[in-house]
Design an enzyme around this catalytic site. Structure first.
Site, PDB file in Angstrom:
ATOM      1  N   ARG A 108       0.846  -1.188   0.000  1.00 51.39           N
ATOM      2  CA  ARG A 108       0.000   0.000   0.000  1.00 51.39           C
ATOM      3  C   ARG A 108       0.874   1.228   0.000  1.00 51.39           C
ATOM      4  NH1 ARG A 108      -5.081  -1.668   3.485  1.00 51.39           N
ATOM      5  NH2 ARG A 108      -4.493  -3.834   3.571  1.00 51.39           N
ATOM      6  N   SER A 177       6.885  -5.481   7.143  1.00 49.79           N
ATOM      7  CA  SER A 177       6.255  -6.404   8.102  1.00 49.79           C
ATOM      8  C   SER A 177       6.916  -7.777   8.160  1.00 49.79           C
ATOM      9  CB  SER A 177       4.783  -6.539   7.767  1.00 49.79           C
ATOM     10  OG  SER A 177       4.233  -5.266   7.713  1.00 49.79           O
ATOM     11  N   ASP A 230       4.420  -3.615  10.939  1.00 50.30           N
ATOM     12  CA  ASP A 230       2.992  -3.243  10.795  1.00 50.30           C
ATOM     13  C   ASP A 230       2.283  -3.127  12.146  1.00 50.30           C
ATOM     14  OD1 ASP A 230       3.204  -6.004  11.084  1.00 50.30           O
ATOM     15  OD2 ASP A 230       1.876  -6.514   9.419  1.00 50.30           O
TER      16      ASP A 230
HETATM   17  C1  BGC Z   1       6.075 -11.172  10.464  1.00 51.15           C
HETATM   18  C2  BGC Z   1       5.818  -9.960  11.342  1.00 51.15           C
HETATM   19  C3  BGC Z   1       4.552  -9.269  10.897  1.00 51.15           C
HETATM   20  C4  BGC Z   1       3.405 -10.246  10.842  1.00 51.15           C
HETATM   21  C5  BGC Z   1       2.100  -9.623  10.377  1.00 51.15           C
HETATM   22  C6  BGC Z   1       4.846 -12.056  10.409  1.00 51.15           C
HETATM   23  O1  BGC Z   1       5.049 -13.107   9.509  1.00 51.15           O
HETATM   24  O2  BGC Z   1       7.170 -11.910  10.949  1.00 51.15           O
HETATM   25  O3  BGC Z   1       6.904  -9.081  11.303  1.00 51.15           O
HETATM   26  O4  BGC Z   1       4.272  -8.234  11.794  1.00 51.15           O
HETATM   27  O5  BGC Z   1       3.718 -11.310   9.961  1.00 51.15           O
HETATM   28  O6  BGC Z   1       2.204  -9.051   9.122  1.00 51.15           O
END
Ligand code: BGC
Length: 499
Positions: A108, A177, A230
């Site tokens: 996004r 993320s 995130d």
């Molecule tokens: C990641 C995290 C992330 C989460 C949600 C996980 O697979 O390791 O860093 O916050 O997914 O997106």
């Protein structure tokens, strides 16, 4: 009756008996096979059981692992990563900021305008783009070129006709993320990929630097003002609107949580001083594991066949990337053990063919005679004419998968609140019952919670089961829509004004 007549009558009786016996045998075989299908589901259901006693064990295990992860690096499967976010946006931020929110299958891009002095967000614009599948296992350069070009085109569209100082450097909040060891508020090194990504030459690199280099290669004058997970963006937006927000949870393709921790509890970073006396910690709870988690043979097989075996165990039980796949494995076993799906169940042998949104649609089917389930089975899996009884069994499988995930999510949330003394129970146990326990808001985001009402209901119900009616009222799960991206832009604003 003559002899011939008698012969015919006896013959008829013999044939009738033979047909009846064959029918009885067929029915018995069919009952047996149906019984086997039901046994598969019952076995699965039993393995997934989450009575409240077990949930409370998961709560405690989560809190214990949090302590261990804060004490030393590698002390727990929970990484408990420092984020360098010690101040959350408060409404005084001012100006135009961009964000690039890289989650899983989508990216996004967004722009927000802030008015300062408590005027909140004046306007914001978000665009969502699909990440081509082949890029998730490409090279660092190809990947970062794609996302920086996507951002550049968005910026050009947004600024077309608006009076901007030409070539003025813009500030960006970068939501990345995946597990990152932060070096500062605006930089950090990728520890490992999750959610099926495998761009090997990014692991160990500073992802902000990779993005900034790609932006400059592509002629975009932008600076990463904040690099955030995130969950951290979601917490920032949640807190912006409600100061009781102490934690955030993402439950979508992947899952994770973050919360505000006291600096003196960050044992592993001895002596780290923060302005506020606290810091947001990114738990990376997707990697949480405890012997109390109800693991079935299907979970074991899924993990064994995954590219990241023995990792992201909690994520593999509760997040959107895996729920449909767990259900698919159970349905496939049913197809192997019985004939209730007829001859055409071979599609069920294809890994990841049942995506979680489809599983949710079948689970929530309220059409007469489960017509929607029938349609999905026929159109998506080429399984026409499945009986109502069998469709009901499919729904039951989806229910078991989703209920377990939602209840474990709730246990994770309460475990996190317990660690910081915000579950209410800690007050009762220590005799600090005077006054009402504090209200604790947990900002929550992503499709599993926002678009899947059964999942949402099961999560809320489990919070009440664990805490009891009265204390559960103080725990508020509040959706922070687009929080991961907007929150990153807010943090870029907070930290660029501090520089
Ligand atoms: C990641 C995290 C992330 C989460 C949600 C996980 O697979 O390791 O860093 O916050 O997914 O997106």
């Amino acid at each position: 009756m003559g002899r011939v007549g008698l012969g015919v009558a006896v013959g008829c009786a013999v044939v009738t008996c033979a047909i009846a016996a064959a029918l009885v045998r067929r029915r018995a075989r069919s009952w047996l096979r149906w019984g086997r299908a039901v046994a598969v589901v019952e076995g699965f259901e039993e393995g997934c059981a989450t009575p409240v006693g077990r949930l409370r064990q998961v709560v405690d295990a989560m809190a214990v692992e949090m302590y261990a992860g804060l004490a030393s690096d590698g002390g727990s499967k929970l990484k408990m990563l420092l984020t360098f976010v010690d101040t959350l946006p408060d409404g005084d931020e001012d100006g135009i900021y961009y964000a690039l929110d890289l989650g899983a299958t989508t990216c996004r891009v967004l722009r927000i305008q802030l008015g300062g002095r408590g005027s909140k967000i004046i306007n914001h614009k978000v665009e969502q783009h699909q990440i081509p599948q082949e890029l998730t296992s490409s090279t660092s350069e190809e990947f970062f070129d794609f996302i920086s070009l996507t951002l550049k085109e968005f910026v050009e569209r947004e600024e077309n006709g608006i009076n901007q100082v030409p070539d003025e450097r813009k500030e960006l909040g970068f939501t990345f993320s995946f597990p990152v060891r932060q070096l500062s508020i605006s930089s950090g090194v990728l520890i490992k990929w999750t959610k099926g990504f495998a761009i090997e030459d990014v692991v160990g690199k500073d992802v902000s630097q990779c993005l900034e280099e790609a932006m400059s290669r592509n002629g975009l004058n932008m600076h990463v003002g904040a690099l955030v997970n995130d969950t951290v963006g979601t917490l920032a937006l949640g807190h912006y609107y409600d100061k009781d927000t102490v934690a955030a949870v993402i439950i979508g393709t992947g899952t994770n949580a973050c919360y505000v921790e006291r600096s003196d509890a960050l044992i592993k970073s001895q002596g780290l001083l923060t302005n506020s006396g606290g810091m947001v910690v990114n738990m990376e709870w997707g990697n949480f594991w405890s012997a109390h988690l109800p693991k079935t043979s299907y979970d074991i097989a899924l993990d064994d066949e995954s590219p990241n075996r023995n990792e992201q165990g909690f994520e593999k039980m509760i997040s959107g990337m895996y729920l449909g796949e767990i259900a698919r494995r159970v349905l496939h076993r049913i197809a192997e053990e019985s004939d209730i799906f007829g001859e055409s169940a071979y599609h069920l042998s294809v890994p990841f063919i049942l995506r979680t949104p489809l599983m949710a649609a079948m689970h929530e089917d309220d059409s007469p005679h489960l017509r929607e389930v029938g349609r999905i089975l026929e159109e998506q899996f080429q399984m026409p004419g499945i009986s109502l009884k069998a469709r009901m069994l499919v729904v039951r499988v989806c229910d078991v998968v989703s209920r377990r995930a939602a209840r474990l999510t709730a246990a994770g949330i309460i475990g996190m609140l317990k660690k910081i003394g915000r579950d209410g129970i800690s007050d009762v146990a220590s005799g600090r019952t005077k006054g009402k326990p504090k209200r604790s808001v947990v900002a929550i985001e992503r499709g599993l919670y926002t678009n899947y009402s059964m999942f949402r209901e099961y999560t809320n119900e489990a919070i009440t089961d664990i805490l009891g009616e009265e204390l559960a009222q103080n725990v508020v799960l509040r959706v922070a829509e687009d929080g991961s991206g907007i929150g990153a832009a807010l943090l870029a604003a907070t930290y660029s004004s501090k520089r």
